[in-house]
Design a protein around this motif. Structure first.
Motif, PDB file in Angstrom:
ATOM      1  N   ARG A 129       6.273  -8.735  11.773  1.00  0.00           N
ATOM      2  CA  ARG A 129       5.047  -8.204  12.353  1.00  0.00           C
ATOM      3  C   ARG A 129       4.530  -6.976  11.596  1.00  0.00           C
ATOM      4  O   ARG A 129       3.349  -6.659  11.669  1.00  0.00           O
ATOM      5  CB  ARG A 129       5.267  -7.850  13.821  1.00  0.00           C
ATOM      6  N   VAL A 130       5.436  -6.310  10.902  1.00  0.00           N
ATOM      7  CA  VAL A 130       5.038  -5.109  10.161  1.00  0.00           C
ATOM      8  C   VAL A 130       4.559  -5.456   8.755  1.00  0.00           C
ATOM      9  O   VAL A 130       3.483  -5.038   8.325  1.00  0.00           O
ATOM     10  CB  VAL A 130       6.203  -4.106  10.091  1.00  0.00           C
ATOM     11  N   VAL A 136       1.554  -4.731   3.178  1.00  0.00           N
ATOM     12  CA  VAL A 136       2.259  -4.696   1.899  1.00  0.00           C
ATOM     13  C   VAL A 136       1.340  -4.188   0.806  1.00  0.00           C
ATOM     14  O   VAL A 136       1.756  -3.417  -0.072  1.00  0.00           O
ATOM     15  CB  VAL A 136       2.801  -6.097   1.562  1.00  0.00           C
ATOM     16  N   ARG A 137       0.068  -4.604   0.841  1.00  0.00           N
ATOM     17  CA  ARG A 137      -0.888  -4.123  -0.163  1.00  0.00           C
ATOM     18  C   ARG A 137      -1.071  -2.622  -0.062  1.00  0.00           C
ATOM     19  O   ARG A 137      -1.066  -1.909  -1.076  1.00  0.00           O
ATOM     20  CB  ARG A 137      -2.232  -4.837   0.021  1.00  0.00           C
ATOM     21  N   LEU A 139       1.055  -0.491   1.170  1.00  0.00           N
ATOM     22  CA  LEU A 139       2.311   0.143   0.764  1.00  0.00           C
ATOM     23  C   LEU A 139       2.435   0.191  -0.756  1.00  0.00           C
ATOM     24  O   LEU A 139       2.854   1.211  -1.328  1.00  0.00           O
ATOM     25  CB  LEU A 139       3.491  -0.627   1.372  1.00  0.00           C
ATOM     26  N   ASP A 140       2.063  -0.901  -1.422  1.00  0.00           N
ATOM     27  CA  ASP A 140       2.112  -0.927  -2.886  1.00  0.00           C
ATOM     28  C   ASP A 140       1.143   0.092  -3.482  1.00  0.00           C
ATOM     29  O   ASP A 140       1.465   0.768  -4.470  1.00  0.00           O
ATOM     30  CB  ASP A 140       1.777  -2.329  -3.397  1.00  0.00           C
ATOM     31  N   GLN A 141      -0.038   0.191  -2.885  1.00  0.00           N
ATOM     32  CA  GLN A 141      -1.006   1.162  -3.373  1.00  0.00           C
ATOM     33  C   GLN A 141      -0.507   2.595  -3.165  1.00  0.00           C
ATOM     34  O   GLN A 141      -0.723   3.466  -4.007  1.00  0.00           O
ATOM     35  CB  GLN A 141      -2.349   0.967  -2.665  1.00  0.00           C
ATOM     36  N   MET A 142       0.166   2.814  -2.041  1.00  0.00           N
ATOM     37  CA  MET A 142       0.732   4.138  -1.773  1.00  0.00           C
ATOM     38  C   MET A 142       1.771   4.503  -2.826  1.00  0.00           C
ATOM     39  O   MET A 142       1.795   5.631  -3.345  1.00  0.00           O
ATOM     40  CB  MET A 142       1.372   4.136  -0.382  1.00  0.00           C
ATOM     41  N   ARG A 143       2.608   3.562  -3.178  1.00  0.00           N
ATOM     42  CA  ARG A 143       3.612   3.807  -4.213  1.00  0.00           C
ATOM     43  C   ARG A 143       2.954   4.077  -5.564  1.00  0.00           C
ATOM     44  O   ARG A 143       3.412   4.945  -6.322  1.00  0.00           O
ATOM     45  CB  ARG A 143       4.563   2.619  -4.315  1.00  0.00           C
TER      46      ARG A 143
END
Length: 264
Positions: A129-130, A136-137, A139-143
């Motif tokens: 659900r998370v 995920v997109r 989160l990847d951009q945050m990284r």
């Protein structure tokens, strides 16, 4: 927040430009978001990791650098303001040599199966659900932002800016040095006063390198503790206001907010 705001803004633009007859817009095939309320909440909840886990890792690195640089320094040692600034700079250099910036991603975000499991279990979250495609997109951009050269530059700039502010506040703990008494002038044969050559040289040296007041380190600790409380809990928080007013932070925020978020 800028990343969430950007996605929300782009969603609004796409919806506004969509053709009412078929729901398509000129962005079709170039932009995919549809940020849901659940994705937004789950993304913002990632701050839990730093507040409950990451700060411990950060504190361990700072403690190691502090002990390495000043651990053997006697508390009764008397230091000048200039020497105190050199101690802070030494700690910063040690942190950078130990890869503080490179470890910021793990400090700010749960990485790896063990950390992710800890994060999900502690917050009673279900992975399916998370970790949606939109989450995920984000989160990847945050990284990508945290690991970028621009972020490293802004981070180091903010550390230097806040250290300067802290040192300026500690300047009040150093009293003004007493004026250096001048040597009397020697009389001449005519009864006037002639300068003593050695005295002139000594006075020039004292003027070019005026004495600095020294303070026992242990006397600085209460003031440093108060400033630490101000940094963490102060309202209004002058340190946070200083960072927010930084041109580097504002530029990075604008770059994140306006970055193109399209699929090729």
């Amino acid at each position: 927040l800028n990343m969430v705001g950007r996605s929300t803004y782009l969603d609004a633009v796409v919806n506004k430009l969509a053709d009412p007859s078929d729901g398509h817009s000129s962005f079709e095939g170039r932009y995919e978001s549809r940020l849901s309320m659940a994705d937004e909440q789950n993304f913002l909840m990632l701050s839990w990791w730093f507040l409950n886990r990451g700060w411990r890792q950060l504190m361990a690195q700072i403690s190691e650098a502090t002990n390495h640089c000043i651990g053997q320094l006697p508390l009764k040692e008397r230091v000048t303001h200039r020497e105190l600034a050199a101690l802070f700079n030494g700690i910063h250099l040690r942190l950078r040599e130990n890869g503080l910036v490179q470890s910021l991603t793990a400090v700010l975000l749960p990485l790896g199966d063990e950390s992710v499991a800890d994060y999900l279990g502690s917050n009673r979250l279900a992975a399916d659900r998370v970790f949606t495609p939109v989450f995920v997109r984000l989160l990847d951009q945050m990284r990508d932002v945290i690991e970028s050269a621009d972020f490293v530059y802004v981070f180091n700039s903010c550390v230097d800016r806040l250290t300067t502010q802290l040192l300026e506040s500690l300047q009040e703990s150093f009293p003004e040095p007493l004026p250096v008494p001048r040597a009397p002038m020697l009389p001449t044969v005519e009864g006037g006063a002639a300068p003593d050559l050695e005295g002139v040289v000594r006075e020039f040296e004292e003027f070019s390198a005026s004495p600095e007041s020294r303070v026992v380190i242990v006397q600085l600790l209460p003031r440093i503790a108060r400033e630490g409380h101000q940094i963490l809990n102060g309202v209004p928080n002058h340190y946070l206001e200083n960072v927010s007013a930084s041109r580097e932070v504002q530029a990075l925020s604008a770059a994140v907010y306006t970055a193109e978020d399209v699929t090729q």
